[in-house]
Structures are given as C-alpha cells and as structure tokens.
Design a protein around this motif. Sequence first.
Motif, PDB file in Angstrom:
ATOM      1  N   ASP A  99      37.921  14.275  11.122  1.00  0.00           N
ATOM      2  CA  ASP A  99      37.301  12.993  11.454  1.00  0.00           C
ATOM      3  C   ASP A  99      38.063  11.831  10.845  1.00  0.00           C
ATOM      4  N   ALA A 144      41.197  11.394  12.858  1.00  0.00           N
ATOM      5  CA  ALA A 144      40.870  10.825  14.163  1.00  0.00           C
ATOM      6  C   ALA A 144      40.533   9.349  14.044  1.00  0.00           C
ATOM      7  N   ASP A 145      39.813   8.996  12.959  1.00  0.00           N
ATOM      8  CA  ASP A 145      39.429   7.604  12.770  1.00  0.00           C
ATOM      9  C   ASP A 145      40.654   6.728  12.552  1.00  0.00           C
ATOM     10  N   ASN A 169      43.509   7.059  13.837  1.00  0.00           N
ATOM     11  CA  ASN A 169      44.247   6.912  15.087  1.00  0.00           C
ATOM     12  C   ASN A 169      43.343   6.471  16.234  1.00  0.00           C
ATOM     13  N   LYS A 170      42.154   6.032  15.904  1.00  0.00           N
ATOM     14  CA  LYS A 170      41.186   5.646  16.920  1.00  0.00           C
ATOM     15  C   LYS A 170      41.639   4.391  17.641  1.00  0.00           C
ATOM     16  N   TYR A 227      41.264   0.977  19.071  1.00  0.00           N
ATOM     17  CA  TYR A 227      40.369  -0.137  18.760  1.00  0.00           C
ATOM     18  C   TYR A 227      40.251  -1.111  19.927  1.00  0.00           C
ATOM     19  N   THR A 231      45.450   0.458  17.710  1.00  0.00           N
ATOM     20  CA  THR A 231      44.548   0.860  16.646  1.00  0.00           C
ATOM     21  C   THR A 231      44.086  -0.407  15.928  1.00  0.00           C
TER      22      THR A 231
END
Length: 248
Positions: free
Chosen positions: A22, A25-26, A28-29, A31, A41
């Motif tokens: 998580d 993943a966060d 590389n999330k 945005y 991002t």
Amino acid sequence: MTKKNKIFMIGISVLTLMFGYDVKADNNKIYYQNDYYVRFTKEEYDAISEFYYEGYQEYMNQEDYEEFIESGIIDSEIKTVVTYDNSPMTRASVSHTTANKSLKVTYSCPSTTCTLSAVVTWINSPKVRSYDLIGAYSPTSGNLKMLSADVTGGVSFDNYIEKKVGNYGVSATLKLPSSGDNVRVSATMTAKKSTTVYVSYQHAKKSISLANSRKYSFNAGGYGGVFLFDSSVASYYDAMGGVKITLS
C-alpha cells in the motif's frame, strides 16, 4: 511452534506485505491527469506548481512531462536545503513585481547545468496585445539556451512565434492572446552553474509589427538588463525591470 502461533505469524506476514504494498502504491498513485492524458503523481504535480505555477500541468504534453522528469529537478528539490547566509544554494526563487504584472525566476541545479523558468503573471489583463519578449542575458558566459516559451490566457495556449540567439543572450517572441484573462507567459532555459543571468520580460505597450519587434540586441544596459532596443522602437516597450541571478 504451535498451530495457533503459526497462524498468528502468517497473519502478521500477510499484513506486513499488504502494508508495504500500500505504501509503494500510494507513492506511485496518480494524482492528476490532464486533457492530453498525461498523468502526474502528487510529488510531480507539486514540483511543477513550484517550478512554474499551479495549472501549468494542464498544458503539458507527454514530451513536456518526460523532459521535466529527466531534468532531475524533482530529485534536486528533495536534496536541496535553502539557506539565507553565504552558503551555496542549488535552488532559489526571486521575483520582480509591478502594478500590472510579476516576473518570477526559479532555478534548480541538479548537476553542472541549471534549469531556469521565468514566469510572468499578469495581475491586470493587458490592454495591448501585440508582440512581447521574454529572454535572458549573461555577461559572463555564452552557454544560455532557450528550451521553450509559451503564453496562456483564458483557455488559449500558444507557443512562441520565434526565438533569437545572440552573443550571450537568448529570447523568445510571443503574441499575446487577443482575449482572455489570467494571462501568463513562461520560458524555460538552461545555463551552467556560476553563470550570472539577467532575465527580463518586455511588454509592447503599443501595437508593433513582428519585424519591428526584432530591433534589439542583448546587453546588460538594456531594458531589464537584457533588451537593448533600437531607438526607433524603444518607446513601444514598457521597460519593466528584470531579475539578476548568479547560478550556484
């Protein structure tokens, strides 16, 4: 180890893997995605907002995005400590403001080459919309390069009309949009570390032809420390002050 303990340890391992995934993943999330399907991002979005302005992301295509990432600016920002004594800085921002507009110059030096952005923000919408100029001059080095320049206003976006390269100077000519508020002019340049750079934006306060807008040379004694106009056209431009930086 008992069966109960084994189950407990397996549960802890699964949670650890999930938590680690998580976090990754966060980081590389996605945005934000613009109308050109370029995805940013949060870190990339914030860096672009700081280096240019918030909203500049909307005008970037994939090539613009990749050039910004490859420049190393984001990594440089993470490593940089801005100080206010005599210690060297690898990141700095200075600005010059008048009643109608502001000129902000931001630069980052992730290597021996520094990348600069010059952003002009119109506080009041320009009444005359003709051929404006943005550029830089260095009395110490001929390594200045103009990578790009553009103008936005309302929903419009236009690249520069033409570039000029001279001894120790570079500039771009832009035609202001015929209508629209929130006008901004941006330019991206590069120069070597230790270079002293004058950056200037000159607005045509009277309508001028493209041919006449070319009648200038680069000189620290000119408008904003950059543009030395021919006497026949000097009165057409507003003589806005410039910004002086020594890249370090």
